[in-house]
Design a protein around this motif. Structure first.
Motif, PDB file in Angstrom:
ATOM      1  N   ARG A   1       0.906  -1.121   0.177  1.00 11.91           N
ATOM      2  CA  ARG A   1      -0.056   0.079   0.014  1.00 11.91           C
ATOM      3  C   ARG A   1       0.930   1.225   0.108  1.00 11.91           C
ATOM      4  N   GLU A   2       2.103   1.229   0.801  1.00 10.03           N
ATOM      5  CA  GLU A   2       2.808   2.467   0.854  1.00 10.03           C
ATOM      6  C   GLU A   2       4.289   2.437   0.758  1.00 10.03           C
ATOM      7  N   ARG A   3       4.872   1.443   1.405  1.00  8.76           N
ATOM      8  CA  ARG A   3       6.304   1.595   1.572  1.00  8.76           C
ATOM      9  C   ARG A   3       7.100   1.422   0.325  1.00  8.76           C
TER      10      ARG A   3
ATOM     11  N   ILE B   1      -2.762  11.880  -3.552  1.00 10.47           N
ATOM     12  CA  ILE B   1      -3.093  10.751  -2.818  1.00 10.47           C
ATOM     13  C   ILE B   1      -1.969  10.478  -1.568  1.00 10.47           C
ATOM     14  N   LEU B   2      -0.854  10.814  -1.832  1.00  7.96           N
ATOM     15  CA  LEU B   2       0.083  10.955  -0.856  1.00  7.96           C
ATOM     16  C   LEU B   2      -0.394  11.727   0.466  1.00  7.96           C
TER      17      LEU B   2
ATOM     18  N   HIS C   1      -0.327   3.837  -2.537  1.00  3.79           N
ATOM     19  CA  HIS C   1       0.480   5.066  -2.984  1.00  3.79           C
ATOM     20  C   HIS C   1       1.388   4.418  -4.255  1.00  3.79           C
ATOM     21  N   ARG C   2       0.825   3.104  -4.952  1.00  5.31           N
ATOM     22  CA  ARG C   2       1.444   2.898  -6.127  1.00  5.31           C
ATOM     23  C   ARG C   2       0.868   3.817  -7.166  1.00  5.31           C
ATOM     24  N   LYS C   3      -0.380   4.384  -7.189  1.00  2.86           N
ATOM     25  CA  LYS C   3      -0.819   5.316  -8.126  1.00  2.86           C
ATOM     26  C   LYS C   3       0.079   6.572  -8.090  1.00  2.86           C
ATOM     27  N   SER C   4       0.198   6.895  -6.796  1.00  2.00           N
ATOM     28  CA  SER C   4       0.845   8.279  -6.706  1.00  2.00           C
ATOM     29  C   SER C   4       2.410   8.093  -7.251  1.00  2.00           C
TER      30      SER C   4
END
Length: 733
Positions: free
Chosen positions: A335-337, A372-373, A380-383
């Protein structure tokens, strides 16, 4: 002795969320908090829109201020406004004392014991026996399952659980002031916005923030302990200086500090996250954001995952506690890292931050990615992909600014080459004058002037290289079936293959004509002209050999191709041409053999790095940036670094899938191939490889005395290096 199904140590967002989820399922839950339940905590108190959409909005009394906009400031003081509204939900600011109390009140079926310091904690016969010291005396609690939600400063508890203490490496650290401002002043200065200030020259890898509550302004600064130690930074001093500059801008001069706090924020996922009868959640698990240091959403989400594991345990499911660790790592990494690790170096470079914010005013892709961030309304993949795509525009924009003067000289000269009112000249001008980076021609000018050549001596060969390069593009487009070049329809599509071939031939002939102009130039002797012709012919023949190899390559051969094969191919196709450009400049400067060799090697390595970068641009950049059709190379099954890496790294099933997709040659199959590249971090491999050759390029000219033209060559390398900033180092993985 209190008997419970679950004991939670720590009543912050993670502990309270776990207590709510577990007690609502009918389990007996006891929460032990060593301090007061309603105490204030060192936290900015900004709650992201994504958290509210997933977990729900607190009652109005808890909300200090709605946040509909975030202002992101760069080093030059300009800012970009980003909306935080999604699905009619905005972000909010809160005071943690009130927010945590609300989270605790939701878990009304759980028993909370505050001011409960741990005296002893033992595991015996499948049960934890915990003794705590409370204002009413010692209390014992027995439970089969324990949750460590005690945050980043719980070394005493962790030693009892036999956990290795959290490392300070990568640990976030903050300093924060609470300023008494009054609601009227804050309404006037902020309305429904918050501010982030990225000033890498003052606090590397961190930022300043201004988060207004109802009547109090929370101002803070954060970075990592590594940076504090390496740069010997005082966060308190930096924050004071920042406020001195910015409070006046906001009309808030003279505010008094009513509270000062700060603390550590773990930002590296921990292992292990479970042991014999216990799980670790929240800050103690290291789930905080590595980009902005926020951790409330992450804490609550880890608590949800822990609660699901524990409920599974009590339902008799096998392996749910041990499986919790992988679920946490999988969730937060994906999701993020995984994406934030790539974004962080890109978003902490002073020049890049400035350019991202400047470009973001007209580029909705950047605004969406940053939104998004800031709001975490989705993974966050899209970001990352949005910022990654926008990076090509940033690179092109800055390259243009670096070489603008040289490019204008080349463009002016090119306009004088085909002046007749004929179809041939119109076709030549259509492709020659319609944009283009002019990189090869510019490299002739910069390399030559860096070593002392006269500009007028360099211009003929620079333009000869440019028209010859343009001829090769016309022919390449015919070979590849390209539809767009330099933002316009390709010549063969517009006029037919025969006309395009003839126009390309005319451009090649014009290049030789430019070389003949040295006959009238007394400043360039015959020997150097012969050297120039030899260099040009050598590079042209190597490029032709590379093109034949490229044409002959079939995706069915990929399993037999190595990285060395690819590097040799692009050395001939691109490296040789840039190598010839920089070598030609050195020859016209009548440079020493050492300097000629240095410039030749510089051009070769730059050319290899540039082609590696260009192969990625084919996958990711829009046609308005790449100036050719997207996916041209991948649909043709061209050999690239990312293709070789994926074939070497993928599972047997994915390798077969990749070969099948390559055989289709469609836009749809190209998107699927890109997904496979993402899965195996093939673009990260591309970035690391490009970085390697950019570094080699710089090393070859490091000994040449500095001058403005040499610095421009280095700036070209620096800007191409922006693409490589996304690559995650082994140390940070």
């Amino acid at each position: 002795m209190i008997r419970a199904d679950v004991v939670i140590i720590g009543a912050g967002p993670a502990g309270a969320e776990a207590a709510y989820n577990l007690s609502e399922s009918g389990l007996r839950v006891v929460v032990l908090e060593k301090l007061s339940l309603d105490r204030e905590k060192p936290c900015g108190g900004a709650i992201q829109t994504g958290e509210l959409l997933e977990f729900g909005t607190p009652p109005p009394l808890i909300i200090e201020r709605e946040v509909r906009e975030a202002r992101i400031f760069g080093p030059n003081g300009s800012f970009l406004s980003i909306s935080t509204i999604h699905s009619e939900q905005s972000g909010i600011t809160v005071k943690r004392s009130a927010y945590d109390s609300w989270l605790q009140s939701r878990a009304s079926n759980a028993q909370f014991i505050e001011k409960a310091g741990i005296v002893s904690i033992l595991r015996n016969k499948g049960a934890w026996n915990v003794v705590v010291d409370t204002p009413l005396g010692n209390t014992g609690v027995e439970t089969p399952i324990l949750i460590h939600a005690a945050g980043a400063n719980a070394s005493h508890l962790e030693s009892r659980l036999d956990l290795t203490p959290l490392s300070n490496k990568g640990m976030g650290i903050t300093c924060q002031f609470w300023l008494d401002a009054g609601q009227e002043k804050l309404d006037r200065a902020f309305k429904n916005s918050i501010e982030f200030h990225f000033l890498p020259h003052r606090v590397p890898e961190g930022y300043f923030w201004l988060f207004p509550k109802k009547d109090v302004l929370v101002a803070g600064v954060g970075t990592t302990i590594d940076i504090i130690r390496a740069k010997r930074i005082s966060l308190k001093n930096e924050l004071e200086a920042f406020l001195k500059e910015n409070l006046e801008r906001l009309g808030l001069s003279g505010l008094s500090v009513i509270r000062q706090d700060g603390g550590k924020m773990p930002m590296r996922l921990r292992r292990p996250l479970y042991g014999d009868g216990f799980l670790v959640v929240g800050d103690a698990a290291g789930v905080g954001s590595i980009l902005h240091g926020g951790g409330i959403y992450q804490a609550r989400k880890s608590a949800v995952l822990a609660s699901e594991a524990i409920k599974g345990y009590f339902s008799g499911e096998v392996g749910t506690l041990s499986g919790y660790e992988e679920r946490v790592h999988d969730y937060f990494n994906e999701r993020e890292r995984r994406w934030d690790l790539r974004l962080k170096p890109f978003l902490t470079d002073e020049n890049l931050v400035k350019r991202i914010l400047d470009r973001g005013r007209s580029d909705s892709t950047i605004r969406e990615g940053l939104g998004i961030l800031l709001s975490s309304t989705e993974g966050h993949r899209k970001s990352y992909e949005l910022v990654e795509e926008a990076s090509f525009g940033l690179i092109a924009e800055e390259l243009d600014s670096i070489i603008r003067e040289e490019k204008e000289l080349i463009d002016k000269g090119l306009k004088e080459l085909f002046k007749e009112d004929s179809e041939l000249h119109r076709m030549a001008n259509e492709v020659l004058l319609h944009g283009g980076k002019r990189l090869r021609a510019v490299l002739v000018l910069l390399a030559g002037q860096a070593l002392g050549a006269e500009l007028n001596d360099l211009l003929p060969v620079a333009m000869a290289y440019e028209v010859s390069h343009t001829a090769s593009l016309v022919h390449d487009d015919i070979i590849d079936g390209g539809e767009w070049r330099r933002g316009a329809e390709t010549l063969h599509r517009r006029y037919g293959i025969g006309h395009a071939i003839t126009a390309g031939d005319a451009l090649l002939i014009k290049g030789f004509e430019m070389m003949s102009s040295y006959e009238a130039n007394a400043g360039v002797d015959k020997a150097r002209v012969i050297k120039l012709i030899k260099v040009g012919c050598r590079s042209g023949l190597e490029a032709s050999e590379g093109e034949v190899r490229d044409i002959n390559f079939s995706p069915e051969e990929i399993e037999s191709k190595s990285l060395e094969d690819y590097i040799e191919l692009i050395r001939m196709k691109t490296g040789a041409l840039l190598e010839a450009a920089t070598e030609a400049g050195a020859i016209l400067a009548n440079a020493s053999q050492e300097n000629v060799k240095a410039m030749r090697e510089f051009g070769k390595n730059l050319g290899i790095a540039f082609q590696i970068y260009d192969d990625a641009k084919d996958l990711l950049a829009s046609s308005t940036v790449s100036l050719k059709s997207r996916f041209t190379d991948i649909k043709k099954g061209k050999l690239t670094a990312q293709l070789i890496h994926t074939m070497n790294s993928a599972s047997s099933e994915d390798r077969k899938r990749l070969l099948h997709l390559l055989s289709l040659g469609t836009t749809e199959s190209a998107h699927e191939i890109l997904d496979l590249y993402r899965r195996y971090d093939a673009l990260g491999y591309n970035q690391k490889l490009s970085r390697e050759y950019l570094e080699r390029a710089l090393q070859t000219i490091d000994f040449i005395p500095s001058n403005p033209f040499l610095e421009k060559l280095k700036d070209i390398v620096r800007v191409l290096g922006y693409w490589t900033r996304f690559a995650v180092s082994q140390e940070n993985q």
